[in-house]
Design a protein around this motif. Structure first.
Motif, PDB file in Angstrom:
ATOM      1  N   ASP A   1       0.821  -1.208   0.000  1.00  0.00           N
ATOM      2  CA  ASP A   1       0.000   0.000   0.000  1.00  0.00           C
ATOM      3  C   ASP A   1       0.865   1.273   0.000  1.00  0.00           C
ATOM      4  O   ASP A   1       0.589   2.218  -0.718  1.00  0.00           O
ATOM      5  CB  ASP A   1      -0.939   0.024   1.214  1.00  0.00           C
ATOM      6  CG  ASP A   1      -2.033  -1.024   1.129  1.00  0.00           C
ATOM      7  OD1 ASP A   1      -2.231  -1.615   0.045  1.00  0.00           O
ATOM      8  OD2 ASP A   1      -2.695  -1.247   2.166  1.00  0.00           O
ATOM      9  N   LEU A   2       1.888   1.272   0.820  1.00  0.00           N
ATOM     10  CA  LEU A   2       2.763   2.434   0.902  1.00  0.00           C
ATOM     11  C   LEU A   2       3.547   2.650  -0.377  1.00  0.00           C
ATOM     12  O   LEU A   2       3.794   3.796  -0.786  1.00  0.00           O
ATOM     13  CB  LEU A   2       3.712   2.312   2.083  1.00  0.00           C
ATOM     14  CG  LEU A   2       3.036   2.385   3.464  1.00  0.00           C
ATOM     15  CD1 LEU A   2       4.052   2.055   4.559  1.00  0.00           C
ATOM     16  CD2 LEU A   2       2.409   3.742   3.687  1.00  0.00           C
ATOM     17  N   ALA A   3       3.929   1.577  -1.044  1.00  0.00           N
ATOM     18  CA  ALA A   3       4.725   1.682  -2.272  1.00  0.00           C
ATOM     19  C   ALA A   3       3.880   1.998  -3.500  1.00  0.00           C
ATOM     20  O   ALA A   3       4.348   2.676  -4.416  1.00  0.00           O
ATOM     21  CB  ALA A   3       5.486   0.387  -2.489  1.00  0.00           C
ATOM     22  N   CYS A   4       2.625   1.533  -3.522  1.00  0.00           N
ATOM     23  CA  CYS A   4       1.848   1.588  -4.765  1.00  0.00           C
ATOM     24  C   CYS A   4       0.659   2.535  -4.766  1.00  0.00           C
ATOM     25  O   CYS A   4       0.178   2.896  -5.817  1.00  0.00           O
ATOM     26  CB  CYS A   4       1.347   0.198  -5.125  1.00  0.00           C
ATOM     27  SG  CYS A   4       2.681  -0.965  -5.422  1.00  0.00           S
ATOM     28  N   SER A   5       0.166   2.900  -3.616  1.00  0.00           N
ATOM     29  CA  SER A   5      -1.030   3.752  -3.603  1.00  0.00           C
ATOM     30  C   SER A   5      -0.634   5.209  -3.833  1.00  0.00           C
ATOM     31  O   SER A   5       0.497   5.599  -3.577  1.00  0.00           O
ATOM     32  CB  SER A   5      -1.782   3.580  -2.290  1.00  0.00           C
ATOM     33  OG  SER A   5      -1.069   4.168  -1.239  1.00  0.00           O
ATOM     34  N   PRO A   6      -1.599   6.011  -4.310  1.00  0.00           N
ATOM     35  CA  PRO A   6      -1.306   7.418  -4.605  1.00  0.00           C
ATOM     36  C   PRO A   6      -1.176   8.299  -3.377  1.00  0.00           C
ATOM     37  O   PRO A   6      -0.893   9.470  -3.495  1.00  0.00           O
ATOM     38  CB  PRO A   6      -2.491   7.846  -5.439  1.00  0.00           C
ATOM     39  CG  PRO A   6      -3.609   6.953  -5.005  1.00  0.00           C
ATOM     40  CD  PRO A   6      -2.952   5.650  -4.640  1.00  0.00           C
ATOM     41  N   ALA A   7      -1.410   7.753  -2.211  1.00  0.00           N
ATOM     42  CA  ALA A   7      -1.316   8.592  -1.000  1.00  0.00           C
ATOM     43  C   ALA A   7       0.121   8.837  -0.722  1.00  0.00           C
ATOM     44  O   ALA A   7       0.619   9.681  -0.138  1.00  0.00           O
ATOM     45  CB  ALA A   7      -1.979   7.896   0.180  1.00  0.00           C
TER      46      ALA A   7
END
Length: 118
Positions: free
Chosen positions: A112-118
């Motif tokens: 999530d940290l590597a791939c999400s736009p956040a």
């Protein structure tokens, strides 16, 4: 005095928001707040927005469409993010299909940290 309108892109078009003083209203400032459409990002912004509105400022919030009601309840004007950035953080697997193959827990958090736009 020059008239100034603030433009916001909304779902393929632009919406103009003129400062309240140009609309004959009294307001301390026009403030634009923005947050990626994640609950944990929007809620703290809305806390600040509520206080700014309470103090008499006019506030516009640019964020995901699912937060429109909450933004309105805070007393601010909601402007929806462009379609490519407007998603529901409760359905990340829908927007990131590879995510469902990653085991829950630390591995999924890392994804999530590597791939999400956040």
């Amino acid at each position: 005095m020059t008239s100034t309108a603030h433009l916001f892109r909304t779902t393929g078009s632009y919406a103009a928001v003129a400062p309240s003083t140009e609309r004959g209203e009294s307001s301390m400032a026009l403030i634009v707040a923005a947050a990626t459409p994640f609950h944990g990002h929007v809620q703290p912004v809305l806390t600040v927005v509520s206080d700014l509105v309470r103090r008499g400022h006019e506030v516009v919030v640019l964020t995901g469409s699912r937060f429109a009601e909450q933004v309105g309840a805070a007393g601010a004007l909601h402007v929806t993010l462009p379609p490519a950035a407007d998603f529901d953080d409760r359905q990340l697997d829908l927007y990131f299909p590879d995510r469902s193959a990653v085991p829950t827990g630390p591995a999924q958090l890392e994804y999530d940290l590597a791939c999400s736009p956040a």
